[in-house]
Motif scaffolding. Structure first.
Motif, PDB file in Angstrom:
ATOM      1  N   ALA A 152       0.832  -1.201   0.000  1.00 49.97           N
ATOM      2  CA  ALA A 152       0.000   0.000   0.000  1.00 49.97           C
ATOM      3  C   ALA A 152       0.868   1.253   0.000  1.00 49.97           C
ATOM      4  CB  ALA A 152      -0.917   0.001   1.223  1.00 49.97           C
ATOM      5  N   ILE A 153       0.502   2.203  -0.855  1.00 44.82           N
ATOM      6  CA  ILE A 153       1.137   3.517  -0.854  1.00 44.82           C
ATOM      7  C   ILE A 153       0.280   4.434   0.006  1.00 44.82           C
ATOM      8  CG2 ILE A 153       1.844   5.497  -2.248  1.00 44.82           C
ATOM      9  CD1 ILE A 153       2.149   3.568  -4.609  1.00 44.82           C
ATOM     10  N   GLN A 154       0.853   4.970   1.068  1.00 48.69           N
ATOM     11  CA  GLN A 154       0.100   5.780   2.012  1.00 48.69           C
ATOM     12  C   GLN A 154       0.369   7.275   1.851  1.00 48.69           C
ATOM     13  OE1 GLN A 154      -2.313   4.998   3.814  1.00 48.69           O
ATOM     14  NE2 GLN A 154      -2.580   6.796   5.132  1.00 48.69           N
ATOM     15  N   CYS A 155       1.530   7.636   1.306  1.00 46.30           N
ATOM     16  CA  CYS A 155       1.870   9.054   1.218  1.00 46.30           C
ATOM     17  C   CYS A 155       2.798   9.292   0.037  1.00 46.30           C
ATOM     18  CB  CYS A 155       2.528   9.544   2.509  1.00 46.30           C
ATOM     19  SG  CYS A 155       3.855   8.482   3.133  1.00 46.30           S
ATOM     20  N   MET A 156       2.765  10.518  -0.477  1.00 49.33           N
ATOM     21  CA  MET A 156       3.652  10.901  -1.565  1.00 49.33           C
ATOM     22  C   MET A 156       3.960  12.380  -1.460  1.00 49.33           C
ATOM     23  SD  MET A 156       1.382  11.402  -5.048  1.00 49.33           S
ATOM     24  CE  MET A 156       0.658   9.767  -5.105  1.00 49.33           C
ATOM     25  N   VAL A 157       5.063  12.782  -2.117  1.00 41.18           N
ATOM     26  CA  VAL A 157       5.399  14.194  -2.210  1.00 41.18           C
ATOM     27  C   VAL A 157       6.104  14.429  -3.539  1.00 41.18           C
ATOM     28  CG1 VAL A 157       7.580  13.924  -0.959  1.00 41.18           C
ATOM     29  CG2 VAL A 157       6.494  16.162  -1.086  1.00 41.18           C
ATOM     30  N   THR A 217      10.098  17.256  -7.978  1.00 38.59           N
ATOM     31  CA  THR A 217      10.277  18.160  -9.105  1.00 38.59           C
ATOM     32  C   THR A 217       8.993  18.104  -9.936  1.00 38.59           C
ATOM     33  OG1 THR A 217      11.167  16.524 -10.658  1.00 38.59           O
ATOM     34  CG2 THR A 217      12.729  17.546  -9.130  1.00 38.59           C
ATOM     35  N   GLN A 218       9.028  18.700 -11.105  1.00 38.15           N
ATOM     36  CA  GLN A 218       7.873  18.642 -12.002  1.00 38.15           C
ATOM     37  C   GLN A 218       7.630  17.230 -12.529  1.00 38.15           C
ATOM     38  OE1 GLN A 218       5.633  20.867 -12.631  1.00 38.15           O
ATOM     39  NE2 GLN A 218       6.583  22.702 -11.805  1.00 38.15           N
ATOM     40  N   ASN A 219       8.618  16.360 -12.392  1.00 36.91           N
ATOM     41  CA  ASN A 219       8.512  15.013 -12.957  1.00 36.91           C
ATOM     42  C   ASN A 219       8.743  13.875 -11.974  1.00 36.91           C
ATOM     43  OD1 ASN A 219       8.222  15.844 -15.829  1.00 36.91           O
ATOM     44  ND2 ASN A 219      10.277  16.648 -15.535  1.00 36.91           N
ATOM     45  N   ILE A 220       9.305  14.173 -10.816  1.00 32.89           N
ATOM     46  CA  ILE A 220       9.721  13.121  -9.889  1.00 32.89           C
ATOM     47  C   ILE A 220       8.883  13.140  -8.621  1.00 32.89           C
ATOM     48  CG2 ILE A 220      11.632  12.235  -8.487  1.00 32.89           C
ATOM     49  CD1 ILE A 220      13.559  13.329 -10.544  1.00 32.89           C
ATOM     50  N   VAL A 221       8.453  11.952  -8.185  1.00 36.57           N
ATOM     51  CA  VAL A 221       7.676  11.805  -6.955  1.00 36.57           C
ATOM     52  C   VAL A 221       8.374  10.820  -6.033  1.00 36.57           C
ATOM     53  CG1 VAL A 221       6.250   9.939  -7.936  1.00 36.57           C
ATOM     54  CG2 VAL A 221       5.384  11.270  -6.010  1.00 36.57           C
ATOM     55  N   VAL A 222       8.283  11.066  -4.732  1.00 37.61           N
ATOM     56  CA  VAL A 222       8.728  10.108  -3.722  1.00 37.61           C
ATOM     57  C   VAL A 222       7.488   9.561  -3.026  1.00 37.61           C
ATOM     58  CG1 VAL A 222       9.970   9.791  -1.550  1.00 37.61           C
ATOM     59  CG2 VAL A 222      10.973  11.174  -3.357  1.00 37.61           C
ATOM     60  N   THR A 223       7.368   8.255  -2.972  1.00 36.34           N
ATOM     61  CA  THR A 223       6.226   7.601  -2.344  1.00 36.34           C
ATOM     62  C   THR A 223       6.700   6.672  -1.240  1.00 36.34           C
ATOM     63  OG1 THR A 223       6.273   5.746  -3.920  1.00 36.34           O
ATOM     64  CG2 THR A 223       4.889   7.640  -4.485  1.00 36.34           C
ATOM     65  N   SER A 224       5.785   6.386  -0.301  1.00 34.11           N
ATOM     66  CA  SER A 224       6.100   5.417   0.750  1.00 34.11           C
ATOM     67  C   SER A 224       4.798   4.934   1.379  1.00 34.11           C
ATOM     68  CB  SER A 224       7.013   6.029   1.810  1.00 34.11           C
ATOM     69  OG  SER A 224       7.513   5.022   2.671  1.00 34.11           O
ATOM     70  N   GLY A 225       4.940   4.038   2.342  1.00 33.33           N
ATOM     71  CA  GLY A 225       3.747   3.504   2.989  1.00 33.33           C
ATOM     72  C   GLY A 225       4.025   2.285   3.822  1.00 33.33           C
ATOM     73  N   GLU A 226       3.351   1.207   3.494  1.00 32.74           N
ATOM     74  CA  GLU A 226       3.271   0.035   4.352  1.00 32.74           C
ATOM     75  C   GLU A 226       4.611  -0.637   4.618  1.00 32.74           C
ATOM     76  OE1 GLU A 226       1.140  -3.714   3.043  1.00 32.74           O
ATOM     77  OE2 GLU A 226      -0.379  -2.835   4.353  1.00 32.74           O
ATOM     78  N   ASP A 227       5.497  -0.655   3.618  1.00 27.34           N
ATOM     79  CA  ASP A 227       6.760  -1.385   3.801  1.00 27.34           C
ATOM     80  C   ASP A 227       7.885  -0.509   4.337  1.00 27.34           C
ATOM     81  OD1 ASP A 227       7.301   0.119   1.602  1.00 27.34           O
ATOM     82  OD2 ASP A 227       8.063  -1.518   0.365  1.00 27.34           O
ATOM     83  N   GLY A 228       7.647   0.773   4.556  1.00 23.97           N
ATOM     84  CA  GLY A 228       8.646   1.644   5.160  1.00 23.97           C
ATOM     85  C   GLY A 228       9.721   2.165   4.225  1.00 23.97           C
TER      86      GLY A 228
END
Length: 412
Positions: A302-307, A310-321
């Motif tokens: 599960a992806i719980q959060c993102m930020v 840049t205009q093209n790059i996202v960092v995601t995280s969640g259940e697996d840390g």
């Protein structure tokens, strides 16, 4: 559908959660073995690509400019603030829009304000705001007001400098408030566990409007600079868009097969990325919220959060840390930014774009230096074929993990 981490019961679940994520001391702790699998490729495609790459992987690594840039950045000293460890379970964090200050909301209803730099983190103030667990905390655009909400159904606006209360809305919702978003001109919008969204103006005692968008919790809300449309994701798997000017529902999306958990804007606010509890990512064109234009397999968990970085790059995280970086245009996994031992609750980015901060079920906040992303993004070739297996195992300069394939052997 079951809400993810915000209703986490610290006293009853710490031991179970720790046993689930604290296995062996090797790479499996961080899901690297699982994530080396190409989730959206068929078995035959995976076997063929593995065979093709087996003899040429070393040459491919040398020829890939992105990999070269990551190697070069890996050798540089990477400064970042030390981690913050709290006594109580952390529910949410928010980074100040203009200063090196972070707000940390916890399960006992307090908000802690810390100042951070590369050498230390210092507690500035402890705001005892709510009687029950905080759910969300956000700075306004100027950083002068701190908004918070909690399971006690109270919405508070607090002066950041003095710690004094500026506005209190008691019994603001019939259900506990799950999500809060600060708008401009003393306005804030809130969504609760029962699918109700309310717009508040601090100059008025009552909400500007109340709109019911569903029966499940409102997991996230987002708008762009124009603030005409408010997009709401929810536990029922539906994306609902509200016309803020007209105080009415603008459109609803098709039903998705899982909870929609978090969102981010890209490409000068023309692209909306929506994550789900199954690890999928859906891309929408702004104003076209009824149906996604593209779909990706972000990860197995599960992806719980993102930020957006840049205009093209996202960092995601969640259940697996694990904090993962993905280039969306074109879609390419860049690698691991950082990691926690337990699930990650929230990610936020600093005002100068130098750090992202993340909080986890370990009661800690970690900072990751991400300034290298600009150099990586500038050399990504949109025409180059992606080696998904290799990219998923790359560890970016901010990560302290050793690469699963010894890709950065001797560089740490």
């Amino acid at each position: 559908m079951t809400k993810h981490f915000k209703d986490y019961d610290k006293n009853s679940s710490d031991e179970d959660s720790a046993s689930s994520y604290d296995g062996s001391s090797g790479e499996e702790d961080y899901g690297l073995s699982d994530n080396n699998d190409d989730n959206d490729m068929s078995e035959d495609e995976t076997l063929n690509e593995t065979a093709d790459n087996k003899d040429n992987e070393e040459d491919d690594d040398d020829d890939d400019e992105v990999v070269k840039a990551i190697k070069a950045e890996k050798t540089k000293p990477r400064d970042h603030p030390p981690a913050i460890t709290c006594e109580d379970f952390i529910v949410d964090i928010s980074l100040h829009p203009a200063k090196n200050i972070i707000a940390i909301a916890n399960i006992v209803g307090d908000v802690l304000l810390y100042e951070y730099n590369n050498d230390e983190t210092k507690l500035l103030n402890t705001l005892e705001l709510h009687l029950k667990a905080c759910r969300d905390v956000e700075f306004d655009d100027e950083g002068t007001t701190l908004f918070s909400t909690a399971k006690d159904k109270v919405i508070l606006a607090t002066d950041v400098e003095t710690g004094k209360l500026k506005r209190c809305y008691e019994d603001a919702h019939e259900e506990p408030v799950y999500r809060l978003l600060s708008l401009d001109k003393d306005k804030v919008v809130t969504g609760d566990d029962g699918g109700t969204v309310k717009l508040w103006d601090l100059r008025k005692p009552d909400p500007v409007f109340t709109i019911k968008i569903g029966e499940e919790h409102v997991s996230d809300m987002i708008t762009n600079d124009a603030q005409k449309y408010l997009v709401c994701s929810a536990g029922d798997g539906v994306l609902t868009t509200i016309d803020l000017k007209g105080s009415k529902i603008y459109t609803t999306s098709e039903d998705y097969d899982a909870e929609l958990t978090c969102m981010g804007l890209f490409r000068s606010d023309t692209k909306l990325l929506v994550a789900s509890s199954t690890g999928k990512l859906y891309l929408f064109n702004w104003k076209e919220f009824g149906l996604h234009s593209d779909e990706y397999v972000g990860q197995k968990h599960a992806i719980q959060c993102m930020v957006p970085i840049t205009q093209n790059i996202v960092v995601t995280s969640g259940e697996d840390g694990i904090l993962r970086a993905t280039h969306m245009f074109p879609q390419r996994q860049l690698g691991v930014v950082g990691q926690h031992r337990l699930p990650v609750e929230k990610i936020d980015i600093s005002h100068d774009g130098q750090y992202v901060a993340s909080c986890s079920h370990d009661n800690d906040v970690k900072f990751w230096n991400i300034s290298y992303f600009e150099s990586i993004e500038s050399i990504i070739d949109v025409n180059q074929k992606q080696n998904k297996r290799r990219d998923l195992s790359n560890n970016l300069p901010s990560s302290s993990l050793k690469n699963a394939s010894d890709f950065f052997s001797g560089l740490a």
